[in-house]
Design a protein around this motif. Structure first.
Motif, PDB file in Angstrom:
ATOM      1  N   ASN A 133      41.099   1.623 -41.787  1.00 41.07           N
ATOM      2  CA  ASN A 133      42.388   2.121 -41.280  1.00 41.07           C
ATOM      3  C   ASN A 133      43.013   1.156 -40.276  1.00 41.07           C
ATOM      4  O   ASN A 133      43.717   1.566 -39.358  1.00 41.07           O
ATOM      5  CB  ASN A 133      42.215   3.512 -40.653  1.00 41.07           C
ATOM      6  CG  ASN A 133      43.542   4.263 -40.583  1.00 41.07           C
ATOM      7  OD1 ASN A 133      44.419   4.080 -41.430  1.00 41.07           O
ATOM      8  ND2 ASN A 133      43.702   5.093 -39.566  1.00 41.07           N
ATOM      9  N   ARG A 134      42.752  -0.101 -40.458  1.00 42.26           N
ATOM     10  CA  ARG A 134      43.364  -1.122 -39.602  1.00 42.26           C
ATOM     11  C   ARG A 134      44.653  -1.589 -40.283  1.00 42.26           C
ATOM     12  O   ARG A 134      44.767  -2.702 -40.788  1.00 42.26           O
ATOM     13  CB  ARG A 134      42.380  -2.271 -39.380  1.00 42.26           C
ATOM     14  CG  ARG A 134      41.148  -1.815 -38.599  1.00 42.26           C
ATOM     15  CD  ARG A 134      40.031  -2.848 -38.602  1.00 42.26           C
ATOM     16  NE  ARG A 134      40.406  -4.092 -37.927  1.00 42.26           N
ATOM     17  CZ  ARG A 134      39.586  -5.099 -37.683  1.00 42.26           C
ATOM     18  NH1 ARG A 134      38.290  -4.986 -38.068  1.00 42.26           N
ATOM     19  NH2 ARG A 134      39.992  -6.181 -37.084  1.00 42.26           N
ATOM     20  N   LEU A 135      45.619  -0.673 -40.283  1.00 40.38           N
ATOM     21  CA  LEU A 135      46.848  -0.901 -41.037  1.00 40.38           C
ATOM     22  C   LEU A 135      47.691  -2.009 -40.420  1.00 40.38           C
ATOM     23  O   LEU A 135      48.376  -2.748 -41.146  1.00 40.38           O
ATOM     24  CB  LEU A 135      47.655   0.407 -41.123  1.00 40.38           C
ATOM     25  CG  LEU A 135      46.929   1.582 -41.798  1.00 40.38           C
ATOM     26  CD1 LEU A 135      47.829   2.806 -41.830  1.00 40.38           C
ATOM     27  CD2 LEU A 135      46.510   1.202 -43.218  1.00 40.38           C
ATOM     28  N   ALA A 136      47.654  -2.124 -39.108  1.00 36.80           N
ATOM     29  CA  ALA A 136      48.428  -3.197 -38.468  1.00 36.80           C
ATOM     30  C   ALA A 136      47.885  -4.557 -38.875  1.00 36.80           C
ATOM     31  O   ALA A 136      48.651  -5.485 -39.197  1.00 36.80           O
ATOM     32  CB  ALA A 136      48.385  -3.024 -36.954  1.00 36.80           C
ATOM     33  N   ASP A 137      46.539  -4.663 -38.866  1.00 41.03           N
ATOM     34  CA  ASP A 137      45.935  -5.921 -39.302  1.00 41.03           C
ATOM     35  C   ASP A 137      46.228  -6.183 -40.769  1.00 41.03           C
ATOM     36  O   ASP A 137      46.472  -7.334 -41.177  1.00 41.03           O
ATOM     37  CB  ASP A 137      44.421  -5.874 -39.077  1.00 41.03           C
ATOM     38  CG  ASP A 137      44.058  -5.855 -37.594  1.00 41.03           C
ATOM     39  OD1 ASP A 137      44.895  -6.319 -36.785  1.00 41.03           O
ATOM     40  OD2 ASP A 137      42.964  -5.367 -37.263  1.00 41.03           O
TER      41      ASP A 137
END
Length: 652
Positions: free
Chosen positions: A162-166
């Motif tokens: 869930n590291r959507l920004a990355d």
């Protein structure tokens, strides 16, 4: 210091005195470490083998002894940490990976900067769910080598953690990852936020629309479906909007589906199975204004109206009957028992027989007089004429004549009249009988004449007899001569007269004292004996005025001697005097005419030149019979001599 001696010493100790091997290993330093270590391992001297590799800094062999033979990963970890050698870390990581220590293996690989076995690492990490550690490993691997699979797995690992920004930063920067494949994996794993980023990056609007549907972003899903513009995307978004009761958005999508004939049935089934009938009808109504509207839309809307909104079906059919699949709609309205609409469709489909049959079976709601009359004349099965007659007799008797008049061109009038006679409804169809009488059908004439007799309409009967003659005159006359009304007996006499039965006609008139008719019939008969008989009848019953009238009417049939004799015998000379005067006048004129003609002939004979006398030969005496002798022949251009009283003899 001799290598061979040291090798021999250690080998002898291995074979004979194992307790002294470790001491020799530590004290001696000029022997073949690799070979001795291998022999020590073969003889179970694992610690000695480890000591040899460690003493000579053969770290990979040392850690390998710890891993493969001693099987102590903790000591191997401590050794690797002490020597901090990449090869050792790689061997340790591989061993840890095999034993399921995924996190420790990943840490070791990172310390070794070794991405060579990344497929195994990825597989193990995914099985154990170690995605956070996998991200670290893949980031290291990406720095070491440019591989599309590594970058793809890194994308998926970002999604799983869930590291959507990355993730978004990664796909926005230059990369060689298989983003579409990663997006599909995220979609399958229900990682819809990540899939949204990935599909949006590769402009896969079809899958993006599907992803947005799962995220509940229906407005955005509609926009994505609009960009994708394929039936599958429109259908998926539409169905999702229906499930979530977003009917406005569902209609936007549905308008792009209904124009696809192959997709229409699925759409209708989906709406109906969830009970959204009104919304479905609203969708189809909106679709009727589209450029690509097709027959299926009109047809399905009609079927829906028949099920759920019957009051709108008739208007729809009247507007669009030519654009619906009539057989399909007919089945639907029959199931719905909408008989009036069924008749309307049968009429437009030119199945007039079925339309008439439906009207008769469901007359309470389906019968319309004007339509029935119009269609009955077009049916193929003429038997429907007679079923229609019985139907009208039972339900609409006052409209029967209009129906019959409409059927006149094809109706068997004899059969129809027979039907009315058997059902005792003949008086009801009198207007029809009059309308069809110009065809001069015997059955019709007999029926109408009988009806007129029954009604006492002698004027109508007389008109019928004068204009239509195809009936049994004598039979009708015999029927009428026994009628109680004199006018019908008078018609009987008229019929006898028309069939040259003068005697019967005159006798019937004499019996009913219809003397004027009697005199006219006698005058028309040109029968002298009949005239004398009527004249005698008048003087015998002392009707002297009729005697005088008969002399006038039958003047040219009555002999003067008979008239004078009857007048003298019955004291009616005064009544016969006009006849006598007229007769004398005519005779005198005839005599005068003959005398004048005689005088003219005499004068002509005297003025004619003399004809030379020609001797008559014997041959002339034997001439043909009837030939006049030459001396007797009149001059050319002269008439032959007249006999007494002006008579011209016939010599032939």
């Amino acid at each position: 210091s001799n290598r061979n001696l040291q090798n021999l010493l250690i080998l002898t100790a291995i074979k004979a005195e194992r307790t002294r091997v470790m001491d020799y290993i530590n004290r001696l330093d000029n022997y073949d470490a690799s070979d001795i270590a291998s022999i020590a391992i073969d003889n179970g001297l694992l610690e000695e083998a480890f000591a040899i590799s460690k003493k000579f800094d053969v770290n990979t062999e040392a850690i390998n002894v710890l891993i493969e033979h001693i099987r102590n990963l903790d000591r191997a970890y401590e050794f690797a940490e002490r020597v901090n050698d990449s090869a050792c870390w790689s061997l340790l990581a591989s061993a840890q990976l095999k034993t399921g220590l995924v996190k420790e293996a990943i840490d070791a690989y990172i310390k070794a900067d070794d991405p060579s076995t990344f497929p195994m690492v990825v597989s193990s990490a995914q099985r154990s769910g170690q995605y956070e550690d996998l991200v670290r490993y893949l980031q290291m691997a990406r720095k070491k080598t440019r591989d599309a699979n590594i970058e793809t797995e890194l994308i998926f690992a970002f999604a799983m953690t869930n590291r959507l920004a990355d993730l978004e930063e990664f796909v926005s920067s230059p990369n060689i990852a298989h983003i579409q494949a990663a997006g599909d994996r995220c979609y399958d794993e229900k990682l819809y936020e990540a899939a949204k980023i990935l599909y949006n990056n590769v402009s896969n609007f079809g899958r993006l629309a599907s992803t947005l549907v799962h995220l509940g972003e229906f407005q955005a899903a509609v926009e994505a479906a609009r960009k994708a513009n394929n039936p599958r995307s429109w259908r998926e978004v539409c169905f999702a909007c229906v499930d979530h009761k977003e009917f406005r958005l569902a209609q936007i999508c549905g308008l792009h589906i209904v124009i696809q004939a192959d997709e229409l049935d699925d759409l209708i089934t989906y709406y109906q199975s969830r009970g959204h009938f009104v919304e479905l009808m609203t969708l189809l109504e909106a679709g009727l204004g589209l450029e690509r509207v097709h027959m299926g839309m009109f047809t399905e809307l009609a079927i829906l109206y028949s099920k759920y909104k019957a009051e709108k079906l008739r208007e729809h059919l009247e507007l669009f009957w030519s654009r619906v699949n009539i057989p399909k709609v007919l089945k639907a309205v029959e199931v719905a028992h909408m008989w009036a609409e069924q008749v309307f469709l049968y009429e437009k489909y030119e199945e007039f027989d079925n339309a008439i049959f439906t009207m008769m079976n469901h007359s309470a709601v389906a019968w319309r007089e004007a339509a029935f009359k119009d269609m009955i004349a077009k049916v193929a099965n003429v038997e429907l004429f007679y079923k229609a007659i019985n139907f009208y007799l039972a339900n609409y008797p006052l409209a029967l004549n209009d129906l019959l008049i409409a059927m006149i061109p094809r109706l068997d009038h004899a059969r129809a009249v027979t039907l009315f006679i058997k059902s005792k409804h003949l008086p009801l169809v009198k207007p029809y009988l009059k309308a069809v009488q110009p065809a001069d059908n015997k059955t019709v004439n007999d029926a109408l004449n009988g009806l007129l007799i029954e009604e006492g309409d002698y004027l109508g009967l007389r008109h019928s007899l004068d204009h239509f003659h195809n009936f049994d005159h004598i039979q009708l006359a015999q029927q009428l001569e026994k009628h109680e009304l004199i006018e019908f007996r008078r018609i009987a006499a008229y019929l006898y007269k028309g069939n040259n039965r003068w005697q019967q006609a005159v006798e019937l008139c004499k019996k009913d004292k219809l003397y004027k008719d009697a005199m006219q019939y006698v005058a028309e008969s040109r029968d002298t004996e009949l005239a004398h008989s009527l004249l005698t009848h008048f003087v015998e019953i002392s009707h002297k005025e009729c005697f005088a009238a008969c002399l006038y009417v039958c003047y040219d049939l009555i002999r003067p001697d008979v008239a004078v004799e009857l007048a003298w015998r019955y004291n009616a000379v005064d009544y016969a005097m006009p006849f006598v005067v007229q007769m004398l006048k005519e005779y005198i004129e005839k005599v005068d005419l003959l005398s004048s003609a005689h005088v003219e002939r005499k004068a002509a004979e005297e003025a004619a030149p003399a004809v030379p006398h020609m001797p008559v030969t014997q041959l002339m005496l034997t001439g043909p019979t009837g030939m006049m002798p030459p001396g007797m022949m009149p001059p050319m251009g002269m008439r032959p001599p007249m006999g007494p009283g002006g008579f011209v003899p016939n010599f032939q």
